[in-house]
Design a protein around this motif. Structure first.
Motif, PDB file in Angstrom:
ATOM      1  N   ALA A  45       0.830  -1.205   0.000  1.00 22.93           N
ATOM      2  CA  ALA A  45       0.000   0.000   0.000  1.00 22.93           C
ATOM      3  C   ALA A  45       0.864   1.255   0.000  1.00 22.93           C
ATOM      4  CB  ALA A  45      -0.925  -0.004   1.220  1.00 22.93           C
ATOM      5  N   ALA A  46       1.966   1.247   0.768  1.00 20.95           N
ATOM      6  CA  ALA A  46       2.840   2.418   0.821  1.00 20.95           C
ATOM      7  C   ALA A  46       3.572   2.622  -0.502  1.00 20.95           C
ATOM      8  CB  ALA A  46       3.840   2.270   1.960  1.00 20.95           C
ATOM      9  N   LEU A  47       3.980   1.525  -1.152  1.00 20.62           N
ATOM     10  CA  LEU A  47       4.692   1.644  -2.421  1.00 20.62           C
ATOM     11  C   LEU A  47       3.796   2.203  -3.522  1.00 20.62           C
ATOM     12  CD1 LEU A  47       6.695  -1.703  -2.353  1.00 20.62           C
ATOM     13  CD2 LEU A  47       7.627   0.585  -2.105  1.00 20.62           C
ATOM     14  N   ALA A  48       2.485   1.993  -3.392  1.00 17.34           N
ATOM     15  CA  ALA A  48       1.560   2.497  -4.399  1.00 17.34           C
ATOM     16  C   ALA A  48       1.109   3.926  -4.121  1.00 17.34           C
ATOM     17  CB  ALA A  48       0.336   1.589  -4.478  1.00 17.34           C
ATOM     18  N   ALA A  49       1.498   4.470  -2.970  1.00 18.37           N
ATOM     19  CA  ALA A  49       1.043   5.806  -2.588  1.00 18.37           C
ATOM     20  C   ALA A  49       2.006   6.867  -3.085  1.00 18.37           C
ATOM     21  CB  ALA A  49       0.903   5.893  -1.067  1.00 18.37           C
ATOM     22  N   ILE A  50       1.582   8.117  -2.968  1.00 17.96           N
ATOM     23  CA  ILE A  50       2.422   9.283  -3.284  1.00 17.96           C
ATOM     24  C   ILE A  50       2.496  10.152  -2.036  1.00 17.96           C
ATOM     25  CG2 ILE A  50       2.655  11.348  -4.679  1.00 17.96           C
ATOM     26  CD1 ILE A  50       1.322   9.978  -6.943  1.00 17.96           C
ATOM     27  N   PRO A  51       3.706  10.426  -1.516  1.00 19.72           N
ATOM     28  CA  PRO A  51       4.995   9.904  -1.998  1.00 19.72           C
ATOM     29  C   PRO A  51       5.238   8.478  -1.535  1.00 19.72           C
ATOM     30  CG  PRO A  51       5.356  11.296  -0.099  1.00 19.72           C
ATOM     31  CD  PRO A  51       3.872  11.371  -0.394  1.00 19.72           C
ATOM     32  N   ALA A  52       6.025   7.745  -2.291  1.00 18.06           N
ATOM     33  CA  ALA A  52       6.400   6.381  -1.919  1.00 18.06           C
ATOM     34  C   ALA A  52       7.471   6.432  -0.828  1.00 18.06           C
ATOM     35  CB  ALA A  52       6.924   5.636  -3.150  1.00 18.06           C
ATOM     36  N   PRO A  53       7.714   5.305  -0.145  1.00 16.49           N
ATOM     37  CA  PRO A  53       8.780   5.289   0.863  1.00 16.49           C
ATOM     38  C   PRO A  53      10.114   5.751   0.289  1.00 16.49           C
ATOM     39  CG  PRO A  53       7.467   3.305   1.022  1.00 16.49           C
ATOM     40  CD  PRO A  53       6.996   4.015  -0.211  1.00 16.49           C
ATOM     41  N   MET A  54      10.820   6.582   1.048  1.00 16.99           N
ATOM     42  CA  MET A  54      12.089   7.146   0.610  1.00 16.99           C
ATOM     43  C   MET A  54      13.152   6.918   1.683  1.00 16.99           C
ATOM     44  SD  MET A  54      11.782   8.667  -2.398  1.00 16.99           S
ATOM     45  CE  MET A  54      13.060   9.933  -2.431  1.00 16.99           C
ATOM     46  N   PRO A  55      14.421   6.763   1.284  1.00 16.22           N
ATOM     47  CA  PRO A  55      15.494   6.654   2.278  1.00 16.22           C
ATOM     48  C   PRO A  55      15.631   7.959   3.061  1.00 16.22           C
ATOM     49  CG  PRO A  55      16.231   5.892   0.121  1.00 16.22           C
ATOM     50  CD  PRO A  55      14.925   6.564  -0.092  1.00 16.22           C
ATOM     51  N   ASN A  56      15.763   7.847   4.380  1.00 15.53           N
ATOM     52  CA  ASN A  56      16.055   9.046   5.168  1.00 15.53           C
ATOM     53  C   ASN A  56      17.414   8.958   5.845  1.00 15.53           C
ATOM     54  OD1 ASN A  56      15.428   7.196   7.130  1.00 15.53           O
ATOM     55  ND2 ASN A  56      13.707   8.330   8.002  1.00 15.53           N
ATOM     56  N   ALA A  57      18.181   7.903   5.558  1.00 13.79           N
ATOM     57  CA  ALA A  57      19.576   7.834   5.995  1.00 13.79           C
ATOM     58  C   ALA A  57      20.230   6.624   5.338  1.00 13.79           C
ATOM     59  CB  ALA A  57      19.695   7.743   7.512  1.00 13.79           C
ATOM     60  N   LEU A  58      21.518   6.755   5.059  1.00  8.13           N
ATOM     61  CA  LEU A  58      22.297   5.663   4.482  1.00  8.13           C
ATOM     62  C   LEU A  58      23.630   5.598   5.199  1.00  8.13           C
ATOM     63  CD1 LEU A  58      23.080   3.514   2.323  1.00  8.13           C
ATOM     64  CD2 LEU A  58      23.840   5.413   0.888  1.00  8.13           C
ATOM     65  N   ARG A  59      23.968   4.411   5.699  1.00  9.80           N
ATOM     66  CA  ARG A  59      25.252   4.193   6.355  1.00  9.80           C
ATOM     67  C   ARG A  59      26.043   3.170   5.545  1.00  9.80           C
ATOM     68  NH1 ARG A  59      24.398   1.643  11.742  1.00  9.80           N
ATOM     69  NH2 ARG A  59      24.787  -0.327  10.676  1.00  9.80           N
ATOM     70  N   ILE A  60      27.268   3.516   5.204  1.00  6.94           N
ATOM     71  CA  ILE A  60      28.171   2.595   4.521  1.00  6.94           C
ATOM     72  C   ILE A  60      29.159   2.081   5.555  1.00  6.94           C
ATOM     73  CG2 ILE A  60      29.894   2.321   2.711  1.00  6.94           C
ATOM     74  CD1 ILE A  60      28.534   4.549   1.178  1.00  6.94           C
ATOM     75  N   ASP A  61      29.025   0.807   5.903  1.00  7.09           N
ATOM     76  CA  ASP A  61      29.915   0.218   6.904  1.00  7.09           C
ATOM     77  C   ASP A  61      31.259  -0.177   6.308  1.00  7.09           C
ATOM     78  OD1 ASP A  61      27.998   0.369   8.986  1.00  7.09           O
ATOM     79  OD2 ASP A  61      26.996  -1.396   8.180  1.00  7.09           O
ATOM     80  N   GLU A  62      31.220  -0.644   5.084  1.00  6.47           N
ATOM     81  CA  GLU A  62      32.459  -1.101   4.438  1.00  6.47           C
ATOM     82  C   GLU A  62      32.196  -1.200   2.945  1.00  6.47           C
ATOM     83  OE1 GLU A  62      35.132  -5.196   4.171  1.00  6.47           O
ATOM     84  OE2 GLU A  62      33.915  -4.815   5.945  1.00  6.47           O
ATOM     85  N   ALA A  63      32.954  -0.502   2.157  1.00  4.97           N
ATOM     86  CA  ALA A  63      32.797  -0.552   0.710  1.00  4.97           C
ATOM     87  C   ALA A  63      34.157  -0.421   0.047  1.00  4.97           C
ATOM     88  CB  ALA A  63      31.859   0.551   0.219  1.00  4.97           C
ATOM     89  N   LYS A  64      34.251  -0.987  -1.140  1.00  2.00           N
ATOM     90  CA  LYS A  64      35.473  -0.910  -1.926  1.00  2.00           C
ATOM     91  C   LYS A  64      35.131  -0.352  -3.297  1.00  2.00           C
ATOM     92  CE  LYS A  64      39.307  -3.619  -3.835  1.00  2.00           C
ATOM     93  NZ  LYS A  64      39.890  -4.976  -3.994  1.00  2.00           N
ATOM     94  N   LEU A  65      35.846   0.678  -3.683  1.00  4.06           N
ATOM     95  CA  LEU A  65      35.672   1.309  -4.977  1.00  4.06           C
ATOM     96  C   LEU A  65      36.976   1.195  -5.751  1.00  4.06           C
ATOM     97  CD1 LEU A  65      34.198   3.258  -7.001  1.00  4.06           C
ATOM     98  CD2 LEU A  65      35.190   5.141  -5.662  1.00  4.06           C
ATOM     99  N   SER A  66      36.874   0.781  -7.003  1.00  7.02           N
ATOM    100  CA  SER A  66      38.070   0.743  -7.845  1.00  7.02           C
ATOM    101  C   SER A  66      37.730   1.290  -9.221  1.00  7.02           C
ATOM    102  CB  SER A  66      38.632  -0.679  -7.964  1.00  7.02           C
ATOM    103  OG  SER A  66      37.752  -1.512  -8.690  1.00  7.02           O
ATOM    104  N   ILE A  67      38.665   2.061  -9.759  1.00  4.82           N
ATOM    105  CA  ILE A  67      38.582   2.575 -11.128  1.00  4.82           C
ATOM    106  C   ILE A  67      39.865   2.136 -11.807  1.00  4.82           C
ATOM    107  CG2 ILE A  67      38.284   4.600 -12.575  1.00  4.82           C
ATOM    108  CD1 ILE A  67      37.153   6.065 -10.158  1.00  4.82           C
ATOM    109  N   GLY A  68      39.792   1.051 -12.564  1.00  6.33           N
ATOM    110  CA  GLY A  68      41.008   0.461 -13.096  1.00  6.33           C
ATOM    111  C   GLY A  68      41.891  -0.017 -11.959  1.00  6.33           C
ATOM    112  N   ARG A  69      43.124   0.503 -11.896  1.00 11.59           N
ATOM    113  CA  ARG A  69      44.044   0.110 -10.830  1.00 11.59           C
ATOM    114  C   ARG A  69      43.939   1.002  -9.596  1.00 11.59           C
ATOM    115  NH1 ARG A  69      49.711  -1.310 -14.053  1.00 11.59           N
ATOM    116  NH2 ARG A  69      48.862  -3.012 -15.346  1.00 11.59           N
ATOM    117  N   LEU A  70      43.140   2.054  -9.657  1.00 12.92           N
ATOM    118  CA  LEU A  70      42.973   2.942  -8.513  1.00 12.92           C
ATOM    119  C   LEU A  70      41.926   2.357  -7.572  1.00 12.92           C
ATOM    120  CD1 LEU A  70      42.834   6.366 -10.403  1.00 12.92           C
ATOM    121  CD2 LEU A  70      44.846   5.114  -9.582  1.00 12.92           C
ATOM    122  N   THR A  71      42.249   2.285  -6.287  1.00  8.94           N
ATOM    123  CA  THR A  71      41.328   1.676  -5.333  1.00  8.94           C
ATOM    124  C   THR A  71      41.146   2.575  -4.119  1.00  8.94           C
ATOM    125  OG1 THR A  71      43.088   0.472  -4.170  1.00  8.94           O
ATOM    126  CG2 THR A  71      42.011  -0.651  -6.030  1.00  8.94           C
ATOM    127  N   ALA A  72      39.990   2.417  -3.459  1.00  8.16           N
ATOM    128  CA  ALA A  72      39.706   3.172  -2.242  1.00  8.16           C
ATOM    129  C   ALA A  72      38.694   2.401  -1.411  1.00  8.16           C
ATOM    130  CB  ALA A  72      39.160   4.568  -2.572  1.00  8.16           C
TER     131      ALA A  72
END
Length: 350
Positions: A214-241
């Motif tokens: 029911a909430a997904l069909a409503a306006i506005p639909a559920p939206m994120p109100n916070a995002l926590r990144i505990d651990e992530a790996k990003l690489s662009i070719g040989r560059l990593t972070a």
């Protein structure tokens, strides 16, 4: 024996009636949703009428998202009779993606979208899974694979006060080629020959409304109100972070919070970001001159000089040997690299 056969026949009739009635009711609800103009449309919605699965068949469904419109020639939403809380969306291998410049073919490999619902929580998903093998856009390889898994989590003391649901999320995007997106062509050309992008990690997302049907069909639909990144790996070719941090939308929908990027390739990553137009060139030059001082800066809310950490604050580890820590700070609608202004903060909500 006759009574037993009569009971079995009656049970079969009841099950058949519930099966057919359930499909008919669900099809009627989806037709109403399609006619409501809420971002979902389908040319036709019909009961599946399959002996092995209970479900709905959609002809020419379309979904309007914040980044564009997705179209499919057909789709099937179904559940197993003996496991009715586990739903599956079956898609054809080729969809159409319209980013505002006309539809382009989006080719998927073994796409899977599944979820398990919780009947005692308004049928909100207990867990959900999305994955595909190699993906191509308009005939160009876009990624070698992607997967996202989300599992419902408890609302603990670190949850935002206005959070109604939380999900632990793991994701992986392999060999992503930004040059396949016309909107990212300039950025991709700036990155040059650095190579394809890989982004994987885990974290938690909080929603302002429980994602019930029911909430997904409503306006506005559920939206994120916070995002926590505990651990992530990003690489662009040989560059990593490595990436750690937490952000949320402010009253204007722009990101507020902080992200810490840990990298042994901090300088070339900054140069690639400047070449791609993600950050101003003068900011890259200034950051290069004081990059070690920036790396030594404390993160917002970080414990310093023996003082207790702020309640709910992220724990940011110290850089490993050879690494530098780049603090991306977002506040008051602006983003900065430590003390160096970078421009507007990302828009998280309309």
């Amino acid at each position: 024996m006759r009574r037993l056969l009569s009971l079995l026949l009656l049970l079969a009739l009841l099950l058949a009636g519930a099966w057919i009635g359930g499909e008919t009711y669900a099809a009627a609800q989806l037709r109403q949703l399609s006619a409501a103009g809420l971002g979902f449309q389908a040319q036709s919605v019909a009961p599946l009428r399959n002996l092995h699965r209970i479900g709905i068949r959609l002809q020419d469904p379309q979904i309007q998202t914040t980044f564009g419109r997705i179209e499919a020639p057909q789709a099937v939403i179904s559940v197993l009779p003996l496991n009715p809380m586990r739903a599956r969306l079956q898609l054809p291998p080729t969809l159409a993606l319209d980013l505002g410049q006309g539809p382009m073919p989006l080719d998927l490999t073994d796409p899977r979208i599944e979820t398990r619902l919780q009947p005692l929580a308004g049928f909100a998903p207990r867990w959900a899974h999305l994955s595909s093998g190699p993906v191509a856009l308009d005939g160009r390889p876009l990624a070698s694979g992607l997967s996202v898994d989300a599992r419902m989590a408890a609302l603990d003391a670190k949850a935002p006060q206005d959070a109604a649901a939380a999900y632990d999320v793991t994701w992986r995007l392999d060999q992503f080629d930004p040059t396949a997106f016309p909107q990212l062509a300039d950025m991709a050309d700036g990155i040059g020959g650095a190579g394809p992008v890989m982004f994987q990690g885990k974290g938690r997302v909080w929603l302002d409304t429980a994602p019930t049907p029911a909430a997904l069909a409503a306006i506005p639909a559920p939206m994120p109100n916070a995002l926590r990144i505990d651990e992530a790996k990003l690489s662009i070719g040989r560059l990593t972070a490595r990436v750690i941090g937490q952000i949320r939308p402010d009253d204007q929908g722009r990101a507020t919070g902080a992200l810490a990027l840990y990298s042994r390739d901090a300088t070339p990553m900054l140069e690639a970001a400047g070449d791609s137009g993600l950050i101003p060139k003068n900011a890259v030059r200034l950051a290069g001159a004081m990059i070690r001082s920036i790396s030594a800066m404390p993160m917002p809310g970080e414990q310093t000089d023996g003082a207790p950490a702020a309640p709910g604050a992220m724990t940011y580890p110290r850089p490993e040997p050879g690494e530098l820590r780049l603090p991306l700070i977002m506040a008051d609608g602006r983003m900065s690299l430590g003390p160096i202004p970078l421009g507007p903060a990302p828009q998280l909500r309309p």
